[in-house]
Design a protein around this motif. Structure first.
Motif, PDB file in Angstrom:
ATOM      1  N   LEU A 254     108.146  58.776   7.538  1.00  0.00           N
ATOM      2  CA  LEU A 254     107.747  58.609   8.935  1.00  0.00           C
ATOM      3  C   LEU A 254     107.146  59.916   9.437  1.00  0.00           C
ATOM      4  O   LEU A 254     107.793  60.965   9.370  1.00  0.00           O
ATOM      5  CB  LEU A 254     108.960  58.214   9.784  1.00  0.00           C
ATOM      6  CG  LEU A 254     108.682  57.835  11.245  1.00  0.00           C
ATOM      7  CD1 LEU A 254     107.917  56.518  11.321  1.00  0.00           C
ATOM      8  CD2 LEU A 254     109.997  57.722  12.019  1.00  0.00           C
ATOM      9  N   PHE A 255     105.930  59.841   9.919  1.00  0.00           N
ATOM     10  CA  PHE A 255     105.253  61.025  10.453  1.00  0.00           C
ATOM     11  C   PHE A 255     105.328  60.979  11.969  1.00  0.00           C
ATOM     12  O   PHE A 255     104.903  60.007  12.588  1.00  0.00           O
ATOM     13  CB  PHE A 255     103.803  61.063   9.988  1.00  0.00           C
ATOM     14  CG  PHE A 255     103.044  62.271  10.476  1.00  0.00           C
ATOM     15  CD1 PHE A 255     103.560  63.551  10.317  1.00  0.00           C
ATOM     16  CD2 PHE A 255     101.815  62.131  11.087  1.00  0.00           C
ATOM     17  CE1 PHE A 255     102.872  64.664  10.761  1.00  0.00           C
ATOM     18  CE2 PHE A 255     101.104  63.235  11.533  1.00  0.00           C
ATOM     19  CZ  PHE A 255     101.634  64.505  11.364  1.00  0.00           C
ATOM     20  N   VAL A 256     105.896  62.027  12.567  1.00  0.00           N
ATOM     21  CA  VAL A 256     106.099  62.072  14.011  1.00  0.00           C
ATOM     22  C   VAL A 256     105.320  63.250  14.600  1.00  0.00           C
ATOM     23  O   VAL A 256     105.440  64.378  14.111  1.00  0.00           O
ATOM     24  CB  VAL A 256     107.588  62.194  14.376  1.00  0.00           C
ATOM     25  CG1 VAL A 256     107.764  62.210  15.897  1.00  0.00           C
ATOM     26  CG2 VAL A 256     108.394  61.059  13.756  1.00  0.00           C
ATOM     27  N   VAL A 257     104.536  62.974  15.627  1.00  0.00           N
ATOM     28  CA  VAL A 257     103.842  64.023  16.377  1.00  0.00           C
ATOM     29  C   VAL A 257     104.383  63.980  17.797  1.00  0.00           C
ATOM     30  O   VAL A 257     104.243  62.970  18.491  1.00  0.00           O
ATOM     31  CB  VAL A 257     102.321  63.803  16.392  1.00  0.00           C
ATOM     32  CG1 VAL A 257     101.628  64.972  17.099  1.00  0.00           C
ATOM     33  CG2 VAL A 257     101.776  63.640  14.986  1.00  0.00           C
ATOM     34  N   SER A 258     105.016  65.073  18.222  1.00  0.00           N
ATOM     35  CA  SER A 258     105.639  65.130  19.539  1.00  0.00           C
ATOM     36  C   SER A 258     105.032  66.276  20.341  1.00  0.00           C
ATOM     37  O   SER A 258     104.868  67.387  19.830  1.00  0.00           O
ATOM     38  CB  SER A 258     107.153  65.338  19.403  1.00  0.00           C
ATOM     39  OG  SER A 258     107.734  65.662  20.650  1.00  0.00           O
ATOM     40  N   GLU A 259     104.714  65.993  21.586  1.00  0.00           N
ATOM     41  CA  GLU A 259     104.119  67.009  22.452  1.00  0.00           C
ATOM     42  C   GLU A 259     105.081  68.162  22.696  1.00  0.00           C
ATOM     43  O   GLU A 259     104.652  69.296  22.917  1.00  0.00           O
ATOM     44  CB  GLU A 259     103.715  66.372  23.776  1.00  0.00           C
ATOM     45  CG  GLU A 259     102.888  67.268  24.684  1.00  0.00           C
ATOM     46  CD  GLU A 259     102.404  66.550  25.929  1.00  0.00           C
ATOM     47  OE1 GLU A 259     101.531  67.080  26.610  1.00  0.00           O
ATOM     48  OE2 GLU A 259     102.923  65.444  26.220  1.00  0.00           O
ATOM     49  N   SER A 260     106.365  67.906  22.632  1.00  0.00           N
ATOM     50  CA  SER A 260     107.350  68.955  22.894  1.00  0.00           C
ATOM     51  C   SER A 260     108.013  69.495  21.633  1.00  0.00           C
ATOM     52  O   SER A 260     108.524  70.609  21.629  1.00  0.00           O
ATOM     53  CB  SER A 260     108.433  68.424  23.844  1.00  0.00           C
ATOM     54  OG  SER A 260     109.054  67.276  23.290  1.00  0.00           O
ATOM     55  N   SER A 261     108.001  68.719  20.548  1.00  0.00           N
ATOM     56  CA  SER A 261     108.736  69.123  19.347  1.00  0.00           C
ATOM     57  C   SER A 261     107.858  69.378  18.131  1.00  0.00           C
ATOM     58  O   SER A 261     108.380  69.749  17.075  1.00  0.00           O
ATOM     59  CB  SER A 261     109.776  68.051  18.982  1.00  0.00           C
ATOM     60  OG  SER A 261     110.666  67.831  20.054  1.00  0.00           O
ATOM     61  N   GLY A 262     106.564  69.171  18.226  1.00  0.00           N
ATOM     62  CA  GLY A 262     105.679  69.448  17.108  1.00  0.00           C
ATOM     63  C   GLY A 262     105.581  68.295  16.124  1.00  0.00           C
ATOM     64  O   GLY A 262     105.849  67.137  16.446  1.00  0.00           O
ATOM     65  N   CYS A 263     105.220  68.617  14.888  1.00  0.00           N
ATOM     66  CA  CYS A 263     104.972  67.610  13.851  1.00  0.00           C
ATOM     67  C   CYS A 263     106.094  67.622  12.816  1.00  0.00           C
ATOM     68  O   CYS A 263     106.518  68.692  12.357  1.00  0.00           O
ATOM     69  CB  CYS A 263     103.640  67.873  13.161  1.00  0.00           C
ATOM     70  SG  CYS A 263     102.203  67.787  14.245  1.00  0.00           S
ATOM     71  N   HIS A 264     106.529  66.426  12.439  1.00  0.00           N
ATOM     72  CA  HIS A 264     107.633  66.292  11.480  1.00  0.00           C
ATOM     73  C   HIS A 264     107.325  65.163  10.502  1.00  0.00           C
ATOM     74  O   HIS A 264     106.818  64.110  10.900  1.00  0.00           O
ATOM     75  CB  HIS A 264     108.950  65.979  12.196  1.00  0.00           C
ATOM     76  CG  HIS A 264     109.342  67.004  13.215  1.00  0.00           C
ATOM     77  ND1 HIS A 264     110.207  68.044  12.925  1.00  0.00           N
ATOM     78  CD2 HIS A 264     108.974  67.165  14.526  1.00  0.00           C
ATOM     79  CE1 HIS A 264     110.359  68.791  14.012  1.00  0.00           C
ATOM     80  NE2 HIS A 264     109.624  68.278  14.986  1.00  0.00           N
ATOM     81  N   LEU A 265     107.643  65.397   9.255  1.00  0.00           N
ATOM     82  CA  LEU A 265     107.598  64.346   8.235  1.00  0.00           C
ATOM     83  C   LEU A 265     109.040  64.046   7.853  1.00  0.00           C
ATOM     84  O   LEU A 265     109.727  64.903   7.283  1.00  0.00           O
ATOM     85  CB  LEU A 265     106.777  64.797   7.032  1.00  0.00           C
ATOM     86  CG  LEU A 265     106.366  63.772   5.958  1.00  0.00           C
ATOM     87  CD1 LEU A 265     107.507  63.383   5.046  1.00  0.00           C
ATOM     88  CD2 LEU A 265     105.760  62.513   6.600  1.00  0.00           C
ATOM     89  N   ILE A 266     109.510  62.851   8.203  1.00  0.00           N
ATOM     90  CA  ILE A 266     110.908  62.476   7.973  1.00  0.00           C
ATOM     91  C   ILE A 266     110.952  61.441   6.861  1.00  0.00           C
ATOM     92  O   ILE A 266     110.388  60.351   6.992  1.00  0.00           O
ATOM     93  CB  ILE A 266     111.542  61.906   9.267  1.00  0.00           C
ATOM     94  CG1 ILE A 266     111.374  62.906  10.423  1.00  0.00           C
ATOM     95  CG2 ILE A 266     113.011  61.597   9.032  1.00  0.00           C
ATOM     96  CD1 ILE A 266     111.755  62.341  11.773  1.00  0.00           C
ATOM     97  N   THR A 267     111.617  61.791   5.778  1.00  0.00           N
ATOM     98  CA  THR A 267     111.749  60.886   4.645  1.00  0.00           C
ATOM     99  C   THR A 267     113.135  60.260   4.672  1.00  0.00           C
ATOM    100  O   THR A 267     114.150  60.969   4.650  1.00  0.00           O
ATOM    101  CB  THR A 267     111.538  61.641   3.316  1.00  0.00           C
ATOM    102  OG1 THR A 267     110.202  62.144   3.287  1.00  0.00           O
ATOM    103  CG2 THR A 267     111.759  60.726   2.128  1.00  0.00           C
ATOM    104  N   PHE A 268     113.174  58.954   4.747  1.00  0.00           N
ATOM    105  CA  PHE A 268     114.436  58.213   4.686  1.00  0.00           C
ATOM    106  C   PHE A 268     114.664  57.791   3.239  1.00  0.00           C
ATOM    107  O   PHE A 268     113.782  57.205   2.603  1.00  0.00           O
ATOM    108  CB  PHE A 268     114.381  56.981   5.600  1.00  0.00           C
ATOM    109  CG  PHE A 268     114.293  57.325   7.054  1.00  0.00           C
ATOM    110  CD1 PHE A 268     115.431  57.432   7.838  1.00  0.00           C
ATOM    111  CD2 PHE A 268     113.059  57.556   7.654  1.00  0.00           C
ATOM    112  CE1 PHE A 268     115.353  57.760   9.183  1.00  0.00           C
ATOM    113  CE2 PHE A 268     112.960  57.879   9.000  1.00  0.00           C
ATOM    114  CZ  PHE A 268     114.113  57.984   9.766  1.00  0.00           C
TER     115      PHE A 268
END
Length: 915
Positions: free
Chosen positions: A442-456
């Protein structure tokens, strides 16, 4: 008293230690290179210049991290050593990026006594080059070129300037005397005295001339041409000559020839010729003192040469993303990359805008002015931000607990704009082999937290961490190198073990990058824009996506990309997992583009070409799609007449221009639909992404169904026969409304023939569909303001003069510069086609090129820049004239001419036009 520990870093990396970075190095979604450095030595000693090469490669390849192992950290070095070493590096780095604001590109973290130093590198806006190996002259010397100068040199075109255009070369020289014509050095004349100076270096005069001539050749050729005089003192312009025998002269000429062969003259394949592009002459010096050997003035002449002359291939590097190796560009690759930002197709500027993608290897992408903002507004709705997208992907995850966990992680991101996307869906694919126990990324782009690649995943291991880092690094590379994102940002990777889940909020809040990399609202917009570009850009040649291309394809001179419209994007992104779908679209809205894009997506998921069938009514459209060689292609009639087992391997059916179909030859619809249903004793499953199959080992009955998508436009259903289609009430329907094909003049004319709802039916907007459409118009509308400046022409002539009128119109259009390949003549029926073909044959023979003549029906789904409709008419019992004219008119992009022999039809055409 302990020594002061100086931190060599920018303000943007305060609070970030090398120990933190080293322990989390596997969590950076970046290109990471490694090297050894010796801070006690000079920047060019002990291979220290590897830092420049690697930093150059990273800056040219989307940015990343250079990990430098500090070999000297236990060898008594001090803060001054690091300061001196890094100051020298900074000077070179500034020159490399052609800028003095290197703080915006490089963040160095580390101390003199740290075992590891880290350099965070942002992508540059243009190709970085350490040494251009090219020069320009001044009135007294030559100097290295700058980035701006190189660009001008590379863009110069035209023939070279002949040697005869250079200042004349004197033939008489006297020892110790300044020649009347050679009193001063200029930008075309330079002096060099070699004999008697530096004679202890062991080199003879021929070798010295060879080693010095290159820089003068490059400088003169890049300016106005010129002469370098060896044997004339550059202090007083006095002639002393060079001490040379006749054997030395022959050797000098050979050595200079060898040097000229190595020099790059605008292209790696060009070979400069002596006497044409350069020359060398030897003139005896008169009145040489008796005790001295004979002396000669050696004159090397160089013509002005366009396109840039280089003494060697420029030192510019990139990272091979396949194996993380640093490579040096060949000259032709480097030249193409340098000129890449200036590529354009002005003929497209009417309808589209060129996206300003300012990165070293940016693709050439054209878009409607509003497309990116329109797509962004769809992606960032309050409803979309609550769930990972596309939301139907969740259905491929077996366990409800896992689905709930994924959604709960998305909820952890603070209020404000954010977007969470499942990787390896349409538009956001990553070429990686399935990893056991990985559920999804899951690729998440957040205006307050930045970019994250979360692998489940079902566990945590080094291979899964490697997988997460590779996926994140690939995404960032694509967003920068292809999507044009030049902001400082990073992607942090995380693994969530669904079987041993612990608190993840703290992990998401950890800072891995220097503070300059923190997300801002401006960066957020830029990151989202780059995501949209890599997802929605496609190549018009075969409709393959930008995301699927490698860099060699993208930098090809003729390669360009279009952005999907907002409608097409929404269809493919939101509905990519809908098994049966009816797509409704007005003419010119891109049904076939979307259809072929979806075929390409099925192929990406692992479908074989034999498992996908594309069906259309007309042969031309089938031939066009068949040329891509991506699936099986058949007309309705070919499909019905084929052997029963001919399509036994097909599991997915895409029907295009379904409004043109007929049921007179059999129930094509039931036969096509049946192919997409599960079959008894069948070992072949419907196409499902291998990664999705890994998630669900036991697919449900629904998931084993193939895809059945029907593209249609009832407003173009010219014939009044049954098309063999069921009622669309209760079906999954999707509406497209944005038209891009036609100029404003043609669109406004064609819309006069647009009927209301199809055959009394209204396409129902279900709750689900309404949520996707929002408040967007459903009625057809033009996606641009482009006017071709050519009004629709309605011409009237008698039947007996039709041949002459057609010849006159065609001749005028071709004489105006319209390409025959972008022109078609369309008639109303097959019976008219032979006569019209014969009528245009003399013109075809005259221009030695065949003219396209076809029926409006057979040309459905296709278009040309110019369309000439000849004597449009229909049998009113079997066909609708309004829909026929609509179909005819919308085949034209820029110019439409209709010639009619019927007073009634001519009046109808003109009345609609005048209204």
């Amino acid at each position: 008293m302990s020594r002061f520990k100086r931190r060599k870093t920018s303000m943007g990396s305060s609070g970030l230690s090398t120990i933190d970075i080293t322990s989390n190095l596997h969590r950076y979604g970046d290109c990471i290179l490694h090297c050894n450095v010796y801070i006690s030595r000079g920047i060019h000693e002990l291979d220290n210049d590897i830092v420049l090469r690697y930093a150059c490669a990273i800056a040219n390849s989307g940015g990343g991290i250079l990990h430098m192992q500090n070999v000297d950290y236990k060898r008594g070095v001090c803060s001054k050593d690091l300061d001196t070493w890094w100051s020298g590096m900074e000077i070179k780095l500034a020159a490399m990026i052609s800028s003095d604001d290197i703080c915006n590109y490089f963040d160095m973290v580390g101390n003199y006594d740290d075992a590891d130093l880290y350099l965070f590198v942002k992508t540059s806006e243009h190709i970085c080059t350490i040494n251009y190996h090219s020069r320009l002259p001044t009135d007294t010397a030559t100097h290295d070129v700058s980035y701006q100068s190189v660009i001008k040199l590379l863009q110069k075109e035209g023939p070279e300037k002949p040697l005869a255009a250079l200042p004349p070369v004197p033939t008489d020289y006297y020892y110790g005397i300044t020649h009347e014509c050679l009193k001063q050095e200029t930008k075309q004349i330079q002096f060099k005295q070699l004999s008697g100076r530096n004679s202890r270096d062991g080199k003879g005069i021929p070798e010295k001339i060879k080693s010095l001539v290159s820089k003068y050749v490059s400088a003169f050729a890049n300016h106005e041409g010129g002469h370098i005089y060896f044997g004339i003192d550059d202090d007083h312009a006095a002639v002393y000559g060079e001490d040379m025998s006749y054997q030395d002269q022959e050797r000098t000429a050979k050595l200079v020839q060898l040097r000229m062969d190595v020099i790059i003259w605008g292209s790696s394949t060009f070979s400069a010729q002596r006497g044409v592009h350069w020359d060398i002459q030897f003139f005896p010096v008169q009145d040489v003192p008796p005790r001295k050997n004979p002396r000669f003035v050696v004159v090397v002449s160089v013509c002005k040469f366009p396109g840039g002359v280089f003494t060697a291939t420029p030192d510019s590097y990139y990272v091979n993303t396949r194996n993380q190796e640093v490579k040096c560009w060949s000259f032709d690759q480097w030249r193409k990359a340098m000129l890449n930002p200036f590529r354009d197709k002005p003929e497209l500027h009417g309808r589209f805008v060129k996206l300003p993608l300012m990165v070293p290897q940016a693709p050439l992408v054209f878009s409607l002015k509003h497309t990116i903002n329109s797509i962004k507004s769809k992606l960032l709705t309050e409803k979309s931000m609550k769930l990972p997208q596309p939301r139907h992907f969740l259905s491929f995850i077996n366990h409800q607990d896992t689905r709930d966990l994924i959604c709960s992680v998305v909820d952890l991101f603070p209020a404000g704009q954010h977007l969470s996307l499942f990787v390896n869906c349409w538009g956001l694919s990553v070429p990686s082999a399935p990893i056991p126990k990985v559920i999804c990324d899951l690729f998440v782009v957040s205006e307050s937290s930045g970019c994250h690649l979360i692998t489940f995943a079902n566990s945590e291991s080094s291979s899964i961490w490697t997988h997460a880092q590779d996926v994140a690094a690939h995404l960032k590379y694509k967003m920068v190198a292809l999507g044009g994102c030049v902001a400082k940002f990073g992607i942090a990777t995380h693994i969530i073990n669904v079987k041993n889940f612990t608190e993840v909020k703290h992990d998401l809040d950890c800072k891995f990058y220097p503070s300059h990399f923190d997300m801002t609202s401006e960066k957020f917009d830029e990151v989202i824009n780059s995501l949209i570009v890599i997802m929605a850009a496609y190549q018009p040649v075969d409709f393959t996506t930008l995301n699927s291309k490698d860099m060699s394809n993208i930098l090809s001179c003729d390669t360009h990309f279009f952005m999907l419209t907002c409608d097409q994007f929404e269809l493919l992104f939101r509905r990519q997992f809908t098994k049966e779908l009816w797509v409704h679209s007005p003419p010119g809205a891109g049904k076939t583009v979307a259809a072929v894009q979806f075929v390409q997506e099925l192929k990406r998921r692992g479908c074989q070409s034999s498992e996908i069938l594309y069906l259309a009514e007309n042969k031309l459209l089938c031939s066009y799609v068949g040329s891509f060689n991506i699936c099986r292609v058949a007309t309705r009639l070919e499909f019905l007449q084929a052997n029963k087992d001919s399509y036994s391997s097909v599991r997915n059916v895409i029907v295009d221009e379904a409004q043109n179909f007929k049921d007179r030859d059999g129930d094509w619809y039931s036969a096509a639909e049946r192919l997409t249903k599960p079959r008894e004793n069948s070992q072949v499953q419907a196409c499902t992404d291998k990664n999705l199959t890994a998630i669900n080992s036991d697919l449900s009955l629904l998931e084993r169904h193939g895809f059945f998508w029907v593209f249609m436009d009832y407003s173009q259903k010219v014939h009044k026969f049954s098309a063999g289609l069921p009622s669309i009430i209760g079906k999954n329907n999707f509406m497209m409304s944005e038209i891009t094909r036609n100029s404003k003049e043609i669109f406004e004319y064609a819309m006069h023939f647009m009927n209301g709802s199809p055959e009394g039916q209204k396409v129902p907007l279900t709750d689900d569909m309404a949520g996707l459409r929002g408040d967007v118009e459903v009625s057809p509308h033009l996606g641009h303001d482009y006017k071709s400046g050519q009004s629709v022409e309605i011409l009237k002539c008698d039947k007996e003069h039709l041949k002459e009128k057609l010849f006159q119109v065609l001749s005028g259009i071709i004489d105006s510069g319209v390409s025959v390949d972008d022109l078609a003549v369309l008639v109303g029926s097959k019976q008219d086609k032979p006569e019209v073909t014969a009528n245009v044959k003399p013109l075809s023979q005259k221009i030695e090129c065949g003219l396209e003549v076809d029926t409006v029906k057979e040309f459905s789904g296709l278009d040309r820049g110019t369309i000439i409709g000849v004597d449009p008419k229909v049998n009113s019992e079997h066909a609708d004239l309004n829909k026929f004219i609509l179909s005819l008119a919308t085949r034209a992009r820029d110019k439409l001419v209709i010639i009619s022999t019927s007073d009634d039809i001519q009046q109808k055409l003109a009345t609609k036009f005048l209204s």
